[in-house]
Design a protein around this motif. Structure first.
Motif, PDB file in Angstrom:
ATOM      1  N   ILE A 152       0.824  -1.217   0.000  1.00 19.27           N
ATOM      2  CA  ILE A 152       0.000   0.000   0.000  1.00 19.27           C
ATOM      3  C   ILE A 152       0.856   1.264   0.000  1.00 19.27           C
ATOM      4  N   GLU A 153       2.152   1.134  -0.162  1.00 16.20           N
ATOM      5  CA  GLU A 153       3.047   2.295  -0.141  1.00 16.20           C
ATOM      6  C   GLU A 153       2.779   3.200  -1.344  1.00 16.20           C
ATOM      7  N   GLU A 154       2.748   4.505  -1.088  1.00 15.99           N
ATOM      8  CA  GLU A 154       2.599   5.499  -2.146  1.00 15.99           C
ATOM      9  C   GLU A 154       3.981   5.702  -2.763  1.00 15.99           C
ATOM     10  N   ILE A 155       4.120   5.313  -4.044  1.00 15.78           N
ATOM     11  CA  ILE A 155       5.420   5.361  -4.718  1.00 15.78           C
ATOM     12  C   ILE A 155       5.415   6.446  -5.784  1.00 15.78           C
ATOM     13  N   GLY A 156       6.355   7.365  -5.670  1.00 16.55           N
ATOM     14  CA  GLY A 156       6.479   8.438  -6.645  1.00 16.55           C
ATOM     15  C   GLY A 156       7.240   7.988  -7.872  1.00 16.55           C
ATOM     16  N   VAL A 157       6.752   8.409  -9.028  1.00 18.44           N
ATOM     17  CA  VAL A 157       7.464   8.182 -10.292  1.00 18.44           C
ATOM     18  C   VAL A 157       7.556   9.515 -11.016  1.00 18.44           C
ATOM     19  N   TRP A 158       8.642   9.690 -11.715  1.00 23.53           N
ATOM     20  CA  TRP A 158       8.881  10.909 -12.477  1.00 23.53           C
ATOM     21  C   TRP A 158       7.936  10.916 -13.664  1.00 23.53           C
ATOM     22  N   LEU A 159       7.097  11.930 -13.760  1.00 22.95           N
ATOM     23  CA  LEU A 159       6.141  12.050 -14.846  1.00 22.95           C
ATOM     24  C   LEU A 159       6.857  11.904 -16.188  1.00 22.95           C
ATOM     25  N   GLY A 160       6.420  10.940 -16.995  1.00 19.69           N
ATOM     26  CA  GLY A 160       7.026  10.700 -18.301  1.00 19.69           C
ATOM     27  C   GLY A 160       8.106   9.635 -18.303  1.00 19.69           C
ATOM     28  N   ALA A 161       8.470   9.121 -17.140  1.00 20.31           N
ATOM     29  CA  ALA A 161       9.497   8.068 -17.063  1.00 20.31           C
ATOM     30  C   ALA A 161       8.828   6.716 -17.303  1.00 20.31           C
ATOM     31  N   SER A 162       8.823   6.286 -18.548  1.00 18.84           N
ATOM     32  CA  SER A 162       8.075   5.091 -18.940  1.00 18.84           C
ATOM     33  C   SER A 162       8.583   3.812 -18.275  1.00 18.84           C
ATOM     34  N   TRP A 163       9.868   3.727 -17.982  1.00 22.97           N
ATOM     35  CA  TRP A 163      10.387   2.502 -17.372  1.00 22.97           C
ATOM     36  C   TRP A 163       9.728   2.259 -16.012  1.00 22.97           C
ATOM     37  N   SER A 164       9.542   3.319 -15.231  1.00 22.71           N
ATOM     38  CA  SER A 164       8.932   3.133 -13.915  1.00 22.71           C
ATOM     39  C   SER A 164       7.432   2.875 -14.028  1.00 22.71           C
ATOM     40  N   GLU A 165       6.797   3.505 -15.007  1.00 19.81           N
ATOM     41  CA  GLU A 165       5.367   3.234 -15.247  1.00 19.81           C
ATOM     42  C   GLU A 165       5.164   1.757 -15.594  1.00 19.81           C
ATOM     43  N   LYS A 166       6.025   1.219 -16.450  1.00 15.63           N
ATOM     44  CA  LYS A 166       5.908  -0.202 -16.832  1.00 15.63           C
ATOM     45  C   LYS A 166       6.171  -1.113 -15.648  1.00 15.63           C
ATOM     46  N   LEU A 167       7.154  -0.745 -14.844  1.00 14.74           N
ATOM     47  CA  LEU A 167       7.497  -1.572 -13.687  1.00 14.74           C
ATOM     48  C   LEU A 167       6.348  -1.631 -12.683  1.00 14.74           C
ATOM     49  N   LEU A 168       5.571  -0.550 -12.608  1.00  9.71           N
ATOM     50  CA  LEU A 168       4.467  -0.480 -11.646  1.00  9.71           C
ATOM     51  C   LEU A 168       3.090  -0.538 -12.304  1.00  9.71           C
ATOM     52  N   GLU A 169       3.018  -1.061 -13.523  1.00  6.42           N
ATOM     53  CA  GLU A 169       1.755  -1.018 -14.268  1.00  6.42           C
ATOM     54  C   GLU A 169       0.604  -1.726 -13.565  1.00  6.42           C
ATOM     55  N   ARG A 170       0.871  -2.672 -12.702  1.00  3.39           N
ATOM     56  CA  ARG A 170      -0.200  -3.374 -11.984  1.00  3.39           C
ATOM     57  C   ARG A 170      -0.269  -2.966 -10.508  1.00  3.39           C
ATOM     58  N   TYR A 171       0.400  -1.889 -10.169  1.00  6.81           N
ATOM     59  CA  TYR A 171       0.429  -1.418  -8.786  1.00  6.81           C
ATOM     60  C   TYR A 171      -0.473  -0.192  -8.675  1.00  6.81           C
ATOM     61  N   ASP A 172      -1.326  -0.158  -7.662  1.00  9.47           N
ATOM     62  CA  ASP A 172      -2.358   0.879  -7.561  1.00  9.47           C
ATOM     63  C   ASP A 172      -1.939   2.169  -6.860  1.00  9.47           C
ATOM     64  N   HIS A 173      -0.808   2.201  -6.204  1.00 12.03           N
ATOM     65  CA  HIS A 173      -0.454   3.355  -5.384  1.00 12.03           C
ATOM     66  C   HIS A 173       0.718   4.142  -5.988  1.00 12.03           C
ATOM     67  N   VAL A 174       0.521   4.603  -7.217  1.00 11.45           N
ATOM     68  CA  VAL A 174       1.545   5.348  -7.947  1.00 11.45           C
ATOM     69  C   VAL A 174       1.182   6.829  -7.938  1.00 11.45           C
ATOM     70  N   VAL A 175       2.167   7.662  -7.627  1.00 10.86           N
ATOM     71  CA  VAL A 175       1.990   9.115  -7.651  1.00 10.86           C
ATOM     72  C   VAL A 175       2.921   9.665  -8.725  1.00 10.86           C
ATOM     73  N   ARG A 176       2.337  10.252  -9.764  1.00 10.53           N
ATOM     74  CA  ARG A 176       3.128  10.815 -10.861  1.00 10.53           C
ATOM     75  C   ARG A 176       3.538  12.229 -10.494  1.00 10.53           C
ATOM     76  N   VAL A 177       4.847  12.454 -10.425  1.00 11.72           N
ATOM     77  CA  VAL A 177       5.385  13.713  -9.907  1.00 11.72           C
ATOM     78  C   VAL A 177       6.040  14.499 -11.042  1.00 11.72           C
ATOM     79  N   PRO A 178       5.489  15.667 -11.377  1.00 10.92           N
ATOM     80  CA  PRO A 178       6.039  16.447 -12.484  1.00 10.92           C
ATOM     81  C   PRO A 178       7.399  17.063 -12.189  1.00 10.92           C
ATOM     82  N   GLY A 179       7.716  17.285 -10.931  1.00 10.54           N
ATOM     83  CA  GLY A 179       8.975  17.935 -10.558  1.00 10.54           C
ATOM     84  C   GLY A 179      10.161  17.002 -10.475  1.00 10.54           C
TER      85      GLY A 179
END
Length: 167
Positions: free
Chosen positions: A62-89
């Motif tokens: 249930i951890e809220e995990i930040g990913v760099w907005l536009g970083a596709s590698w992290s989006e793919k790695l967490l594609e089935r994980y529900d607690h993703v926070v997309r961070v523009p900064g």
């Protein structure tokens, strides 16, 4: 420019090439491109979490995990994980959010993390993926790849020299 903007600028013919994008860039940019021959970098993609927290992406619950907005590698790695926070900064903003408790962890490339002072106290960095990084040129300029590679290498040298400067 941010990754998402670089994608769009290349797609809409606003730039002729981009510096430092992942291997998967070609499949996602939406326009014909050629990859440069200079490996710009091969940093680890890392999961940064509390020292006593999860030890792998597979242990996230249930951890809220930040990913760099536009970083596709992290989006793919967490594609089935529900607690993703997309961070523009990017890494700087994610790191601030991490130490203030607004995030429980973040996925970031080790190079960008190091540029921003490394892992915060009380947290650990866990390698989760190798990230091959190259520069890319619009396909209609493929005959210029040798010059492009030369420019990429020179630019890379400047970035490395800048990153090593004492603060």
């Amino acid at each position: 420019m941010p990754n998402a903007r670089a994608f769009m600028a290349l797609r809409y013919n606003q730039v002729d090439g981009v510096f430092a994008m992942l291997e998967e860039f070609e499949q996602s940019v939406g326009t014909p491109v050629v990859r440069g021959n200079v490996l710009v970098g091969n940093p680890d993609g890392v999961l940064v979490v509390k020292r006593d927290g999860p030890k792998a992406v597979s242990e996230l619950t249930i951890e809220e995990i930040g990913v760099w907005l536009g970083a596709s590698w992290s989006e793919k790695l967490l594609e089935r994980y529900d607690h993703v926070v997309r961070v523009p900064g990017g890494p700087e903003m994610m790191k601030k959010m991490l130490v203030t408790g607004r995030l429980d962890g973040m996925l970031v490339n080790a190079f960008s993390l190091d540029l921003r002072g490394g892992v915060p106290n009380g947290f650990v960095s866990i390698p989760v993926k190798k990230l091959a990084v190259y520069s890319w040129l619009r396909a209609e300029h493929a005959e210029l790849i040798t010059m492009f590679d030369s420019g990429t290498a020179k630019y890379q040298e400047r970035i490395v020299a800048w990153a090593k400067k004492p603060s």
